[in-house]
Write a protein that holds these residues in place. Structure first.
Motif, PDB file in Angstrom:
ATOM      1  N   ALA A 195       0.812  -1.374  -0.251  1.00 54.25           N
ATOM      2  CA  ALA A 195      -0.266   0.545   0.019  1.00 54.25           C
ATOM      3  C   ALA A 195       0.800   1.088  -0.010  1.00 54.25           C
ATOM      4  CB  ALA A 195      -1.039  -0.276   1.080  1.00 54.25           C
ATOM      5  N   LEU A 196       2.334   1.346   0.647  1.00 49.31           N
ATOM      6  CA  LEU A 196       2.917   2.540   0.815  1.00 49.31           C
ATOM      7  C   LEU A 196       3.291   2.688  -0.143  1.00 49.31           C
ATOM      8  CD1 LEU A 196       3.930   2.009   4.650  1.00 49.31           C
ATOM      9  CD2 LEU A 196       2.490   3.965   4.006  1.00 49.31           C
ATOM     10  N   VAL A 197       3.696   1.822  -0.875  1.00 51.99           N
ATOM     11  CA  VAL A 197       4.576   1.462  -2.607  1.00 51.99           C
ATOM     12  C   VAL A 197       3.632   1.886  -3.190  1.00 51.99           C
ATOM     13  CG1 VAL A 197       5.534   0.342  -4.227  1.00 51.99           C
ATOM     14  CG2 VAL A 197       6.057  -0.089  -2.052  1.00 51.99           C
ATOM     15  N   ILE A 198       2.552   1.439  -3.889  1.00 49.99           N
ATOM     16  CA  ILE A 198       1.661   2.405  -4.435  1.00 49.99           C
ATOM     17  C   ILE A 198       0.902   3.422  -4.221  1.00 49.99           C
ATOM     18  CG2 ILE A 198      -1.282   1.961  -5.172  1.00 49.99           C
ATOM     19  CD1 ILE A 198      -0.463  -1.249  -5.268  1.00 49.99           C
ATOM     20  N   ARG A 199       0.596   3.998  -3.082  1.00 50.19           N
ATOM     21  CA  ARG A 199       0.476   5.434  -3.093  1.00 50.19           C
ATOM     22  C   ARG A 199       1.490   6.476  -2.885  1.00 50.19           C
ATOM     23  NH1 ARG A 199       0.205   7.238   3.516  1.00 50.19           N
ATOM     24  NH2 ARG A 199       1.175   8.883   3.199  1.00 50.19           N
ATOM     25  N   SER A 200       2.950   6.032  -3.398  1.00 51.68           N
ATOM     26  CA  SER A 200       4.040   6.984  -3.379  1.00 51.68           C
ATOM     27  C   SER A 200       4.375   6.877  -4.809  1.00 51.68           C
ATOM     28  CB  SER A 200       5.528   6.194  -3.145  1.00 51.68           C
ATOM     29  OG  SER A 200       5.794   5.060  -3.760  1.00 51.68           O
ATOM     30  N   LEU A 201       3.451   5.508  -5.355  1.00 52.18           N
ATOM     31  CA  LEU A 201       3.926   5.535  -6.917  1.00 52.18           C
ATOM     32  C   LEU A 201       2.650   6.688  -7.510  1.00 52.18           C
ATOM     33  CD1 LEU A 201       4.681   2.124  -7.824  1.00 52.18           C
ATOM     34  CD2 LEU A 201       6.046   4.467  -8.723  1.00 52.18           C
ATOM     35  N   VAL A 202       0.980   6.534  -6.997  1.00 53.86           N
ATOM     36  CA  VAL A 202       0.715   7.395  -7.691  1.00 53.86           C
ATOM     37  C   VAL A 202       0.914   9.096  -7.141  1.00 53.86           C
ATOM     38  CG1 VAL A 202      -2.707   8.267  -6.645  1.00 53.86           C
ATOM     39  CG2 VAL A 202      -1.169   6.121  -7.270  1.00 53.86           C
ATOM     40  N   GLN A 203       1.302   9.043  -5.596  1.00 54.72           N
ATOM     41  CA  GLN A 203       1.488  10.430  -5.842  1.00 54.72           C
ATOM     42  C   GLN A 203       3.137  11.018  -6.339  1.00 54.72           C
ATOM     43  OE1 GLN A 203       2.902  10.916  -1.760  1.00 54.72           O
ATOM     44  NE2 GLN A 203       0.472  11.111  -1.030  1.00 54.72           N
ATOM     45  N   ALA A 204       3.640  10.295  -6.518  1.00 52.62           N
ATOM     46  CA  ALA A 204       4.554  10.934  -7.983  1.00 52.62           C
ATOM     47  C   ALA A 204       4.217  11.458  -9.173  1.00 52.62           C
ATOM     48  CB  ALA A 204       5.833   9.812  -8.048  1.00 52.62           C
ATOM     49  N   ASP A 205       3.743  10.267  -9.476  1.00 55.22           N
ATOM     50  CA  ASP A 205       2.574  10.333 -10.530  1.00 55.22           C
ATOM     51  C   ASP A 205       1.917  11.549 -10.994  1.00 55.22           C
ATOM     52  OD1 ASP A 205       2.090   9.185 -13.730  1.00 55.22           O
ATOM     53  OD2 ASP A 205       0.410   8.833 -13.127  1.00 55.22           O
ATOM     54  N   ALA A 206       1.286  12.123  -9.551  1.00 57.40           N
ATOM     55  CA  ALA A 206       0.156  13.238  -9.840  1.00 57.40           C
ATOM     56  C   ALA A 206       1.517  15.004  -9.649  1.00 57.40           C
ATOM     57  CB  ALA A 206      -0.471  12.675  -8.715  1.00 57.40           C
TER      58      ALA A 206
END
Length: 105
Positions: free
Chosen positions: A91-102
């Motif tokens: 969940a942390l990895v997916i959250r950081s990927l989504v934030q980096a993409d945003a």
């Protein structure tokens, strides 16, 4: 379109016999004989004697059961904990990927 088909009850086929009339009969009391002889009670089961060998076997068997059940329960708890931790990391990895993409947009 979807109508249920209700089955029809066909008339019974085969040979039908009329019911037989049963006439009641008179009850005639019989001559009573001597009372039956008393029956001896069945022998009781022998009591279980606990020798030191059997006591040791019971304690050893009980200990083995407790250890096996405890090991199974601990391993199940460990599996749940590891699964929870791995889901949290994902969940942390997916959250950081989504934030980096945003941030890139």
């Amino acid at each position: 379109m979807l109508r249920p088909k209700i089955p029809t009850n066909p008339t019974p086929a085969g040979h039908l016999t009329p019911p037989v009339l049963v006439e009641p009969t008179a009850v005639v009391p019989s001559v009573q004989g001597p009372p039956p002889a008393p029956v001896a009670p069945a022998p009781t089961r022998p009591t279980v004697q606990l020798t030191p060998g059997t006591a040791f076997a019971l304690v050893g068997g009980g200990t083995a059961v407790v250890l096996v059940v405890g090991a199974v329960l601990v391993s199940m708890l460990l599996a749940v904990a590891i699964t929870g931790a791995s889901i949290a990391v994902c969940a942390l990895v997916i959250r950081s990927l989504v934030q980096a993409d945003a941030k890139r947009r």
